[in-house]
Design an enzyme around this catalytic site. Structure first.
Site, PDB file in Angstrom:
ATOM      1  N   HIS A 173      -3.844  -0.213  -6.278  1.00 25.28           N
ATOM      2  CA  HIS A 173      -4.253  -1.390  -7.048  1.00 25.28           C
ATOM      3  C   HIS A 173      -4.390  -1.075  -8.536  1.00 25.28           C
ATOM      4  CE1 HIS A 173      -4.800  -3.066  -3.181  1.00 25.28           C
ATOM      5  NE2 HIS A 173      -6.096  -2.884  -3.034  1.00 25.28           N
ATOM      6  N   ASP A 189      -0.480  -5.745   0.277  1.00 25.78           N
ATOM      7  CA  ASP A 189      -1.752  -5.964  -0.405  1.00 25.78           C
ATOM      8  C   ASP A 189      -1.621  -7.254  -1.194  1.00 25.78           C
ATOM      9  OD1 ASP A 189      -3.136  -3.638   0.389  1.00 25.78           O
ATOM     10  OD2 ASP A 189      -2.141  -2.458  -1.155  1.00 25.78           O
ATOM     11  N   CYS A 220       0.853  -1.181   0.000  1.00 27.23           N
ATOM     12  CA  CYS A 220       0.000   0.000   0.000  1.00 27.23           C
ATOM     13  C   CYS A 220       0.893   1.236   0.000  1.00 27.23           C
ATOM     14  CB  CYS A 220      -0.896  -0.013   1.236  1.00 27.23           C
ATOM     15  SG  CYS A 220      -1.840   1.520   1.434  1.00 27.23           S
ATOM     16  N   VAL A 266       6.058 -14.130 -23.897  1.00 26.13           N
ATOM     17  CA  VAL A 266       6.847 -13.784 -22.724  1.00 26.13           C
ATOM     18  C   VAL A 266       7.336 -15.078 -22.078  1.00 26.13           C
ATOM     19  CG1 VAL A 266       4.881 -13.650 -21.115  1.00 26.13           C
ATOM     20  CG2 VAL A 266       6.957 -12.357 -20.632  1.00 26.13           C
ATOM     21  N   GLU A 267       8.601 -15.099 -21.676  1.00 25.89           N
ATOM     22  CA  GLU A 267       9.182 -16.270 -21.012  1.00 25.89           C
ATOM     23  C   GLU A 267       8.693 -16.274 -19.578  1.00 25.89           C
ATOM     24  OE1 GLU A 267      11.234 -18.711 -18.726  1.00 25.89           O
ATOM     25  OE2 GLU A 267      11.927 -16.629 -18.561  1.00 25.89           O
TER      26      GLU A 267
END
Length: 159
Positions: free
Chosen positions: A98, A64, A57, A79-80
């Protein structure tokens, strides 16, 4: 980190796969590896689920927790997964709301990998008694792409 040149648009040899690698200290430091799509030209979807994602946060510094679901339809590269795991782990000590964290992850993957389409769902556990869910996608779903529901239930507490 390796001295091997890395071009996210064309992919290259993964730098982290098979190597002992610590978590990057921040998302900005984290490097994502992209490799050539073995099925370039095929329309398909890839899903990554991170059910134990954490960040901090930005106000209290308290952790969080979220369940992230990343769906994408690749083009030239994918993407690997180890580099993605390290990138997501780098948020463990990162302070961010968030909304910023979820959308930032989606936008970075989209900008670097340049898939046909990408979406991310961030299903955050309650903070102050209120769960927050954040969703972002790069645009309309490509015609003909099968996109199953993300399958994460609304937060119910003890129900």
């Amino acid at each position: 980190m390796s001295d091997t040149p890395h071009d996210p648009q064309t992919g290259s040899t993964p730098r982290f796969l098979g190597q002992s690698t610590g978590l990057p200290t921040s998302p900005e430091e984290a490097e994502l590896d992209y490799v050539p799509n073995p099925r370039e030209g095929s329309l398909y979807m890839v899903r990554f689920s991170a059910p134990e994602f954490t960040s901090l946060c930005p106000v209290t510094g308290q952790p969080d927790f979220a369940h992230l679901v990343i769906d994408y339809a690749p083009q030239a590269t994918i993407v690997e997964s180890k580099s993605l795991k390290l990138f997501l782990g780098s948020f463990r000590n990162h302070c961010g709301f968030h909304e910023d964290v979820t959308v930032g992850i989606g936008q970075r993957l989209f900008d670097e990998m340049a898939p046909r389409w990408l979406r991310i769902g961030g299903y955050w556990y309650p903070r102050g008694g209120i769960p927050i869910d954040v969703f972002w996608q790069s645009g309309p779903v490509p015609e003909g792409l099968w996109v199953p529901e993300q399958g994460v239930q609304n937060y119910r507490g003890r129900g």
